[in-house]
Design a protein around this motif. Structure first.
Motif, PDB file in Angstrom:
ATOM      1  N   ALA A 111       0.827  -1.209   0.000  1.00 54.75           N
ATOM      2  CA  ALA A 111       0.000   0.000   0.000  1.00 54.75           C
ATOM      3  C   ALA A 111       0.864   1.262   0.000  1.00 54.75           C
ATOM      4  O   ALA A 111       0.569   2.217  -0.721  1.00 54.75           O
ATOM      5  CB  ALA A 111      -0.934  -0.002   1.201  1.00 54.75           C
ATOM      6  N   CYS A 114       2.227   1.928  -3.359  1.00 54.29           N
ATOM      7  CA  CYS A 114       1.211   2.074  -4.415  1.00 54.29           C
ATOM      8  C   CYS A 114       1.493   1.123  -5.573  1.00 54.29           C
ATOM      9  O   CYS A 114       1.441   1.498  -6.743  1.00 54.29           O
ATOM     10  CB  CYS A 114       1.131   3.512  -4.916  1.00 54.29           C
ATOM     11  N   CYS A 132      -3.089  -8.517  -0.043  1.00 56.19           N
ATOM     12  CA  CYS A 132      -2.851  -7.410  -0.977  1.00 56.19           C
ATOM     13  C   CYS A 132      -3.863  -7.443  -2.115  1.00 56.19           C
ATOM     14  O   CYS A 132      -3.514  -7.663  -3.284  1.00 56.19           O
ATOM     15  CB  CYS A 132      -1.431  -7.472  -1.509  1.00 56.19           C
ATOM     16  N   SER A 133      -5.113  -7.221  -1.782  1.00 52.50           N
ATOM     17  CA  SER A 133      -6.189  -7.312  -2.772  1.00 52.50           C
ATOM     18  C   SER A 133      -6.162  -6.170  -3.790  1.00 52.50           C
ATOM     19  O   SER A 133      -6.812  -6.257  -4.831  1.00 52.50           O
ATOM     20  CB  SER A 133      -7.539  -7.347  -2.066  1.00 52.50           C
ATOM     21  N   GLN A 134      -5.431  -5.107  -3.528  1.00 48.96           N
ATOM     22  CA  GLN A 134      -5.387  -3.978  -4.448  1.00 48.96           C
ATOM     23  C   GLN A 134      -4.508  -4.244  -5.670  1.00 48.96           C
ATOM     24  O   GLN A 134      -4.537  -3.484  -6.631  1.00 48.96           O
ATOM     25  CB  GLN A 134      -4.921  -2.697  -3.737  1.00 48.96           C
ATOM     26  N   ARG A 156      -6.481 -12.994 -11.897  1.00 50.27           N
ATOM     27  CA  ARG A 156      -5.613 -12.229 -11.003  1.00 50.27           C
ATOM     28  C   ARG A 156      -4.306 -12.935 -10.681  1.00 50.27           C
ATOM     29  O   ARG A 156      -3.254 -12.308 -10.629  1.00 50.27           O
ATOM     30  CB  ARG A 156      -6.368 -11.912  -9.709  1.00 50.27           C
TER      31      ARG A 156
END
Length: 187
Positions: A111, A114, A132-134, A156
């Motif tokens: 996070a 980024c 870390c789903s982002q 994914r």
């Protein structure tokens, strides 16, 4: 006797290795990965260039652009080196994380950086996928996805080998660069 391929691109040369030749295809090995079980691999400088260009092409095809952050969450292995060079080739930022990081720590690092995607190893992938789903995608070296999980994770989380592009697709990715005037120049 001098190398008979002077002037040809190393990838198209079939000349045998000659002592004293300093061409790209005959240089000493770039990386020797030697395991205790004897299943080692050797990468020449020409192999390095081929792998890096194909990986960079695959990363670009999946949306990685210059300035994007790519998480490399791996223990020591040749793929970690190749991905770092591929990031440099694209102009992306390699975010190397500690392979022993706990889930919350890993989530914080991803996070804070980024990061847009990640490359990891099969035994580290579940931790990365869970915390870390982002991340848009996760490429897994030696992926072993169960059949039941395959349909859900196919978009994914995928095998690292799918990150490579064909050599024929590299012409414009590897040999041409944009110019400020908007035209392309052969590099």
């Amino acid at each position: 006797m001098p190398c008979r391929c002077i002037g040809l691109r190393p990838s198209r040369c079939d000349a045998p290795v000659r002592p004293g030749c300093r061409r790209l295809h005959t240089c000493p090995s770039f990386l020797i990965w030697d395991l205790f079980d004897g299943q080692g691999r050797t990468y020449s400088y020409a192999d390095l260039l081929d792998h890096v260009q194909r990986l960079a092409g695959g990363m670009a095809a999946r949306g990685v652009r210059a300035g994007d952050r790519v998480v490399v969450h791996m223990e020591n292995c040749p793929e970690a080196v190749l991905v770092r060079f591929a990031c440099a080739w694209l102009g992306a930022v390699c975010v190397a994380t500690n392979a022993l990081a706990a889930g919350p720590e890993l989530a914080y690092l991803v996070a804070a950086a980024c990061a847009v995607c990640a490359v990891t190893q099969s035994h580290l992938a579940p931790l990365l996928a869970e915390h870390c789903s982002q991340l848009a995608w996760i490429a897994v070296v030696n992926a072993e996805v169960e059949d039941g999980e395959r349909a859900v994770a196919a978009q994914r989380v995928f095998d690292f080998s799918r990150l490579y592009v064909r050599r024929s697709a590299l012409r414009f990715l590897a040999w041409y660069r944009p110019c400020p005037s908007g035209t392309s120049h052969d590099v």
